[in-house]
Design an enzyme around this catalytic site. Structure first.
Site, short mmCIF file in Angstrom:
data_model
loop_
_atom_site.label_atom_id
_atom_site.label_comp_id
_atom_site.label_asym_id
_atom_site.label_seq_id
_atom_site.Cartn_x
_atom_site.Cartn_y
_atom_site.Cartn_z
N ALA A 206 0.92 -1.10 0.06
CA ALA A 206 -0.08 -0.02 -0.07
C ALA A 206 0.90 1.05 0.09
O ALA A 206 2.12 1.11 -0.23
CB ALA A 206 -0.94 -0.05 1.36
N ASN A 207 0.30 2.16 -0.07
CA ASN A 207 0.97 3.76 0.10
C ASN A 207 0.24 4.47 1.16
O ASN A 207 -0.69 4.20 1.59
CB ASN A 207 1.29 4.44 -1.09
CG ASN A 207 0.17 4.82 -1.86
OD1 ASN A 207 -0.70 5.52 -1.55
ND2 ASN A 207 -0.18 4.09 -3.19
N ARG A 208 0.82 5.77 1.40
CA ARG A 208 0.26 6.55 2.47
C ARG A 208 -0.84 7.57 2.08
O ARG A 208 -1.18 8.26 2.84
CB ARG A 208 1.52 7.51 3.14
CG ARG A 208 2.56 6.62 3.81
CD ARG A 208 3.65 7.66 4.72
NE ARG A 208 4.88 6.90 4.99
CZ ARG A 208 5.04 6.01 6.11
NH1 ARG A 208 3.71 6.10 6.91
NH2 ARG A 208 6.02 5.62 6.32
N SER A 209 -1.40 7.56 0.90
CA SER A 209 -2.08 8.35 0.40
C SER A 209 -3.39 8.22 1.34
O SER A 209 -3.97 7.16 1.37
CB SER A 209 -2.46 8.04 -0.96
OG SER A 209 -3.77 8.85 -1.47
#
Ligand code: C5P
Length: 397
Positions: A206-209
């Site tokens: 995943a990513n931090r968005s």
């Protein structure tokens, strides 16, 4: 955006009066100057202290004993940019439809030429009574904006139509009435959030968005009159009037965007799409006892580049560029490579900008025009600046 707008918030005597507190807070957060007016019934349910503390001015309740003016109703009515009645009982709807001026709020309603938004809340039997149905129709025919109640749990455990509309829907209705309406009739598709790419049955890459900027863009476009579809990976409250298409992976987002974009007037890819995903996700859960796994990655499809290649005539395609260095140069390269009309570049390493923050600072680039910088502001203000530029492009500027 409601910055500087003076809103009289009329609260009448239903159980839902307690929800006016949350509504007041949201209007203040959106920049409005909120002047609360309560009926005697609302005062019994709620008292005045909480709203007086949260609103821009103390609660007004009486026609006769205002220390500032002997005629509070005309001043409140004349100075308002909008009068909002939430919740609105059958009594206030009947009195307003009949033109009766029996208390401060009914007087304000008759003394204003500002737009009026009425949000009914009552038991199903009352909402469906022919007298109420006729009164609501009369108000609508006179140009009053009625935010229909929802179906759901009512006071006393009953279930049915009559529950006050959600604060999101009410704020969206207020914004739509006060907004310039310069996207009216246009179809806007926005993507939001970071994609999640499966590693195995339980783990994801995943990513931090946070998706907050995409949601602010969707809310802004809806307030300006657009029909908005939001393709999202995150679970935030859907802005009023916006259609939600939930997705998780880059592949799911691509199918949704490829289906929706061909008929859209404006497409905004605000999502943080993973650039790489596990090449061979496991159907089951990878076991710890099998040792540290080696996860090989493969590239995801570039959704935006695909939309750029297939862009219909007249469509405005907007991309985002999250950068940590060489902001303008990298963004300009993407603008060209992906055939975009606008790119919104932000430095995600700067304090208070980018992922998870409520604020952002961006540079907006378009082919053959000077870059425009929007200094640190809340994400809704950034969204307004993006759509100001979109509207300019659509009108040939
Ligand atoms: O090239 P880069 O990934 O930095 O470009 C960012 C822009 O491209 C964003 O608008 C993002 O939504 C979009 N993008 C995409 N598909 C990808 C990667 C990024 O649509 N696989």
């Amino acid at each position: 955006m409601l910055a500087g707008k003076r809103i009289v918030l009329g609260v009448t005597g239903g159980i839902a009066a307690y929800k006016s507190v949350e509504l007041c807070r949201r209007l203040i957060d959106a920049g409005a100057h909120v002047v609360p007016v309560m009926t005697a019934g609302a005062e019994r349910f709620l008292g005045t202290t909480t709203l007086s503390a949260l609103a821009s001015e103390p609660v007004r309740t009486r026609l006769w004993d205002d220390p500032e003016t002997p005629i509070p109703h005309t001043k409140l009515g004349q100075n308002a940019d909008l009068v909002l009645v939430a919740p609105a009982t059958a009594r206030i709807i009947g009195a307003y439809a009949a033109g009766l001026s029996t208390d401060l709020l009914t007087n304000v309603l008759l003394a204003t030429r500002a737009p009026v938004v009425v949000c009914p809340a009552m038991h199903t039997e009352m909402w469906e009574h022919p007298a109420v149905v006729d009164n609501v129709a009369t108000l609508r025919a006179r140009g009053v904006h009625v935010v229909d109640p929802e179906s759901g749990r009512l006071a006393g455990g009953d279930v049915g139509a009559g529950r006050l509309a959600s604060p999101e829907s009410i704020v969206a209705a207020v914004e739509a009435v006060l907004a310039p309406g310069d996207l009216t009739g246009q179809r806007v598709v926005v993507s939001a959030g970071g994609t999640r790419e499966p590693i195995d049955a339980v783990r994801v890459l995943a990513n931090r968005s946070s998706g907050k900027q995409g949601y602010a863009l969707a809310a802004e476009a809806a307030a300006r009159g657009a029909a908005v579809t939001l393709v999202s990976t995150v679970d935030l409250p859907t802005p009023g009037g916006v259609e939600l298409v939930p997705v998780e992976t880059a592949d799911e987002m691509k199918s949704a965007m490829d289906r929706l974009a061909p008929t859209a007037d404006v497409v905004v890819m605000a999502a943080a799409v993973a650039d790489f995903r596990p090449a061979d996700p496991s159907d089951g859960k990878l076991k710890k006892r099998d040792g540290v796994p080696v996860i090989s990655l493969e590239p995801t499809p570039d959704i935006l580049a695909g939309l750029g290649a297939a862009k219909p005539d007249g469509q405005v395609l907007v991309g985002f560029a999250a950068e940590t260095d060489d902001l303008a140069a990298n963004a300009a390269e993407k603008l060209d490579a992906k055939r975009l009309d606008l790119i919104v570049a932000n430095d995600v390493s700067a304090p208070e900008t980018g992922f998870a923050h409520d604020t952002n600072a961006v540079t907006i680039l378009a082919p053959d025009s000077p870059a425009c910088t929007v200094p640190l502001a809340d994400k809704r203000t950034i969204a307004a600046a993006v759509f100001d530029r979109v509207v300019q492009i659509r009108s040939g500027g």
